[in-house]
Design a protein around this motif. Sequence first.
Motif, PDB file in Angstrom:
ATOM      1  N   SER A   1      -2.867  13.348  -4.491  1.00 12.63           N
ATOM      2  CA  SER A   1      -2.174  13.301  -3.193  1.00 12.63           C
ATOM      3  C   SER A   1      -3.177  13.329  -2.039  1.00 12.63           C
ATOM      4  O   SER A   1      -3.066  14.140  -1.122  1.00 12.63           O
ATOM      5  CB  SER A   1      -1.202  14.472  -3.076  1.00 12.63           C
TER       6      SER A   1
ATOM      7  N   ASP B   1       3.302   2.113  -4.557  1.00  9.49           N
ATOM      8  CA  ASP B   1       3.848   2.785  -3.383  1.00  9.49           C
ATOM      9  C   ASP B   1       4.140   1.736  -2.324  1.00  9.49           C
ATOM     10  O   ASP B   1       3.325   0.834  -2.082  1.00  9.49           O
ATOM     11  CB  ASP B   1       2.852   3.821  -2.847  1.00  9.49           C
TER      12      ASP B   1
ATOM     13  N   SER C   1      -4.028   7.649 -11.546  1.00  9.66           N
ATOM     14  CA  SER C   1      -3.552   8.403 -10.392  1.00  9.66           C
ATOM     15  C   SER C   1      -4.729   8.950  -9.598  1.00  9.66           C
ATOM     16  O   SER C   1      -5.685   9.494 -10.156  1.00  9.66           O
ATOM     17  CB  SER C   1      -2.651   9.555 -10.851  1.00  9.66           C
TER      18      SER C   1
ATOM     19  N   ASN D   1       1.679  10.581  -4.451  1.00 14.25           N
ATOM     20  CA  ASN D   1       0.844  10.509  -5.642  1.00 14.25           C
ATOM     21  C   ASN D   1       0.345   9.072  -5.774  1.00 14.25           C
ATOM     22  O   ASN D   1       0.992   8.239  -6.381  1.00 14.25           O
ATOM     23  CB  ASN D   1       1.633  10.930  -6.882  1.00 14.25           C
ATOM     24  N   TYR D   2      -0.788   8.806  -5.155  1.00 12.42           N
ATOM     25  CA  TYR D   2      -1.324   7.455  -5.114  1.00 12.42           C
ATOM     26  C   TYR D   2      -1.681   7.012  -6.528  1.00 12.42           C
ATOM     27  O   TYR D   2      -2.582   7.558  -7.154  1.00 12.42           O
ATOM     28  CB  TYR D   2      -2.535   7.405  -4.191  1.00 12.42           C
ATOM     29  N   GLN D   3      -0.965   6.000  -7.016  1.00 17.06           N
ATOM     30  CA  GLN D   3      -1.139   5.546  -8.389  1.00 17.06           C
ATOM     31  C   GLN D   3      -1.168   4.028  -8.430  1.00 17.06           C
ATOM     32  O   GLN D   3      -0.511   3.357  -7.642  1.00 17.06           O
ATOM     33  CB  GLN D   3       0.015   6.072  -9.251  1.00 17.06           C
TER      34      GLN D   3
ATOM     35  N   LEU E   1       1.687   1.659   0.727  1.00 12.99           N
ATOM     36  CA  LEU E   1       0.394   1.101   0.334  1.00 12.99           C
ATOM     37  C   LEU E   1       0.501  -0.402   0.099  1.00 12.99           C
ATOM     38  O   LEU E   1      -0.434  -1.161   0.412  1.00 12.99           O
ATOM     39  CB  LEU E   1      -0.117   1.791  -0.928  1.00 12.99           C
TER      40      LEU E   1
ATOM     41  N   ASP F   1       7.308   6.017  -2.885  1.00 11.18           N
ATOM     42  CA  ASP F   1       6.874   5.805  -4.261  1.00 11.18           C
ATOM     43  C   ASP F   1       7.913   4.982  -5.014  1.00 11.18           C
ATOM     44  O   ASP F   1       9.120   5.207  -4.894  1.00 11.18           O
ATOM     45  CB  ASP F   1       6.653   7.148  -4.959  1.00 11.18           C
TER      46      ASP F   1
ATOM     47  N   LEU G   1      -3.688  10.942   0.122  1.00  7.82           N
ATOM     48  CA  LEU G   1      -3.213  10.207   1.288  1.00  7.82           C
ATOM     49  C   LEU G   1      -1.936  10.843   1.810  1.00  7.82           C
ATOM     50  O   LEU G   1      -1.053  11.224   1.030  1.00  7.82           O
ATOM     51  CB  LEU G   1      -2.953   8.740   0.918  1.00  7.82           C
TER      52      LEU G   1
ATOM     53  N   VAL H   1      -0.565  -1.567  -6.704  1.00  9.40           N
ATOM     54  CA  VAL H   1      -0.138  -0.295  -6.116  1.00  9.40           C
ATOM     55  C   VAL H   1       1.333  -0.041  -6.452  1.00  9.40           C
ATOM     56  O   VAL H   1       2.120  -0.975  -6.621  1.00  9.40           O
ATOM     57  CB  VAL H   1      -0.337  -0.284  -4.585  1.00  9.40           C
TER      58      VAL H   1
ATOM     59  N   ALA I   1       1.418   8.933   0.863  1.00  7.88           N
ATOM     60  CA  ALA I   1       1.641   8.654  -0.553  1.00  7.88           C
ATOM     61  C   ALA I   1       1.565   9.965  -1.313  1.00  7.88           C
ATOM     62  O   ALA I   1       0.513  10.595  -1.380  1.00  7.88           O
ATOM     63  CB  ALA I   1       0.606   7.661  -1.080  1.00  7.88           C
TER      64      ALA I   1
END
Length: 509
Positions: A77, A146, A74, A84-86, A149, A207, A79, A144, A82
């Motif tokens: 946050s 998301d 992860s 929780n960019y994971q 993304l 997400d 971005l 990704v 997004a």
Amino acid sequence: MILLSIIIIPLIGLFLISITSTYSINSNANINIFNIDNNIKVIALVTSIITFAISLILLILFDPTTPEYQFTYSFGSSLPFASNYQIGVDGISLYFVVLTTFLFPISFLASWKLESSINNPTNIKFYTSTLLLLEVLLIMVFVVTDLMLFYIFFESVLIPLFLLVGIWGGGPNRVRAAFLLFLFTLIGSLFMLLSILTIAYYAGSTDFEVLNNYIIDTNFQKILWLGVFISMAVKFPLWPLYSWLYRAHAEAPIAGSILLAGIVLKMATYGSLRILLQFLPDASYYFSPFVQTLAVMSVIYASLATLRQTDFKALVAYSSVGHMGIVALGLFSNSIQGVEGSIVLSLAHGLVSPALFMLVGAVLYDRFHTRTIRYYRGVVTYMPVFSVFFFLFSIANAGVPLTGNWIGEVLCLMGSYDMNPIVGTLGSTGIVLSAAYSIWLFNRVTFGSYSKYLNYTTDINRREFNVILPLFILTIILGIMPNIVIDNIDISVSTLLYNIKLYIILILT
């Protein structure tokens, strides 16, 4: 951290190449440029091999008993779009990541003869940097978690592909082919962007985990599905949105052809699984007859068009349209064996088609500098090892037993037959037609008296042999032991389809 390192290592290689010094051009510049080129090529090749080795660790440590994402990392946050960019992989995305990392060392070796010129000493630096950037972007498409993304990286892949075809393409029409590739995909993806923005507006997030728990109205799903499907239909490509493919393949350098056939077309398979089947299940079930109709038309039309080709790179490109049509049949068969077959066939096609492009687009073209089939005959006279590989991959492309193509096609056709026997029967004609054009091409190029238009030549060298042999070994392994793939994807595919069927039951009741 294992998955993160697969992304970081190509970036490190990109940085090392960027700081590689370029000597000033003088009377001895030929020697200096040659040494720099070799250093840059070695850096790029070693970087891609290390990335592939780490992806094998990913494959070994993967737990096939759970459909959850694994090796997640992860980024918080950072971005705005997004929460929780994971990044992470599950059974669906795992093998696409491995296939991507495997084909890049192949691509670097296949294009090893590319050299800089006195007037353009940074040619190799720019070329290898473009390929490494493309590797990072392709990996990000598959890892990704998301939706926004996914769209960003899905579209970002277009930039290095445009450069590969437009700058290093081998024909006079390379710029036109590059613009067709760019515009077809860009225009089709605009509809996907509208669908994603609409989903984000109503669901409040893009997400994957949030969207899995969000139920979209059935009628609204159909509108969103059409927007996403247009983009995927271009990427497969399905009839009638295929005209960019054979032009891009015919004009692309050998690395571009390998990556286009081996990975880029598989973005449609992955996108259909990840978006259409996972988040828009009711619409996918509703539009399945429509997609299968387009897929059957693609299989039959592309196979018949292949028989008329005079350019062997265009011939292999048209064959890809037919095979991806069968992949679409399996994807929208609403059966576990059909979906699993589509993944297996995508992987097998990602091995066989690059090998054929290497054989005809690099080995033959580098020696005789023409792609016109009618000039070739009797190549076995001077190239027996080439002829053996050409035969093996030709019959693999036709889907004979003991190859991965056969396993994938059988599963796809069985799944589509269970849903609609007429569609399954029509789709199976692609096997006969693919055998026709594969055997015709092999017989025309290989046998007969040696063509008067061809000069004396030598058989494949060690570098070309080392490029082709791994592709052949993996094709046979996948055909003999398909369970090494199916066992790892079964839980993820079963969970995906179980959720689809459960959702449809809830809607109908």
